[in-house]
Design a protein around this motif. Structure first.
Motif, PDB file in Angstrom:
ATOM      1  N   ASP A   1       1.019   0.364  -8.626  1.00 34.90           N
ATOM      2  CA  ASP A   1       1.214   1.292  -7.753  1.00 34.90           C
ATOM      3  C   ASP A   1       1.068   0.801  -6.402  1.00 34.90           C
ATOM      4  O   ASP A   1       0.211   1.811  -5.312  1.00 34.90           O
ATOM      5  N   ALA A   2       2.507  -0.021  -5.739  1.00 35.73           N
ATOM      6  CA  ALA A   2       1.936  -0.339  -4.682  1.00 35.73           C
ATOM      7  C   ALA A   2       2.607   0.875  -3.851  1.00 35.73           C
ATOM      8  O   ALA A   2       2.905   1.278  -4.319  1.00 35.73           O
ATOM      9  N   ASP A   3       2.435   0.634  -2.727  1.00 37.91           N
ATOM     10  CA  ASP A   3       1.975   1.888  -1.446  1.00 37.91           C
ATOM     11  C   ASP A   3       3.629   0.592  -0.549  1.00 37.91           C
ATOM     12  O   ASP A   3       3.423   0.237   0.281  1.00 37.91           O
ATOM     13  N   TRP A   4       5.019   1.622  -1.572  1.00 34.83           N
ATOM     14  CA  TRP A   4       6.047   0.997  -0.516  1.00 34.83           C
ATOM     15  C   TRP A   4       6.353   1.305   1.108  1.00 34.83           C
ATOM     16  O   TRP A   4       6.562   0.784   1.770  1.00 34.83           O
ATOM     17  N   LYS A   5       5.501   2.230   1.327  1.00 31.08           N
ATOM     18  CA  LYS A   5       5.893   2.821   2.933  1.00 31.08           C
ATOM     19  C   LYS A   5       4.801   1.451   3.419  1.00 31.08           C
ATOM     20  O   LYS A   5       5.166   1.308   4.637  1.00 31.08           O
ATOM     21  N   ALA A   6       3.269   1.451   2.795  1.00 29.11           N
ATOM     22  CA  ALA A   6       2.774   0.829   3.579  1.00 29.11           C
ATOM     23  C   ALA A   6       3.647  -0.911   3.947  1.00 29.11           C
ATOM     24  O   ALA A   6       3.238  -1.102   4.885  1.00 29.11           O
TER      25      ALA A   6
END
Length: 136
Positions: free
Chosen positions: A111-116
């Motif tokens: 669930d990597a937060d690509w935006k962050a």
């Protein structure tokens, strides 16, 4: 990163940075408190900003102390490498390899937060660099 756009909270710091892409969009970045005080970026940043605020009459956060002016990205990289060498870290580790390792670590998390991740790396929102080159 500037003092006026950096907000300290109990367990995090919020700031803004400009992306490296053309047009340089401004994105928000959050740094969270680490349980180990020896590597807590929040504490280190607070100490540095308190020092810089009383020592320099400027809104910049990162300074070249000997020249008493805002520092360059190249100078920050050189200082990081100097700290690595002083602490016995082999020459194979550079500022870029550490950046790559940190981004890869975040990219490989479930669930990597690509935006962050894009904000932290100063890539534009929606950039696919992380997914294509780091999350392997």
């Amino acid at each position: 990163m500037r003092r006026e756009t950096t907000i300290f909270k109990v367990n995090s710091i919020q700031t803004q940075v400009r992306t490296k892409t053309s047009g340089g969009e401004v994105v928000k970045v959050t740094v969270r408190k680490h349980p180990n005080p020896r590597i807590d970026a929040m504490e280190a940043l607070q100490l540095w900003m308190d020092y810089a605020k009383t020592t320099f009459q400027n809104e910049h956060v990162w300074f070249n102390i000997s020249e008493r002016q805002p520092t360059s990205l190249q100078r920050i990289k050189e200082e990081l490498v100097a700290v690595l060498r002083e602490n016995g870290i082999p020459e194979t580790f550079t500022s870029n390899s550490i950046r790559h390792a940190v981004i890869s670590h975040f990219a490989k998390q479930q669930d990597a937060d690509w935006k962050a991740i894009n904000a932290c790396a100063r890539w534009a929102p929606g950039s696919r660099v992380t997914q294509e080159y780091y999350a392997r």
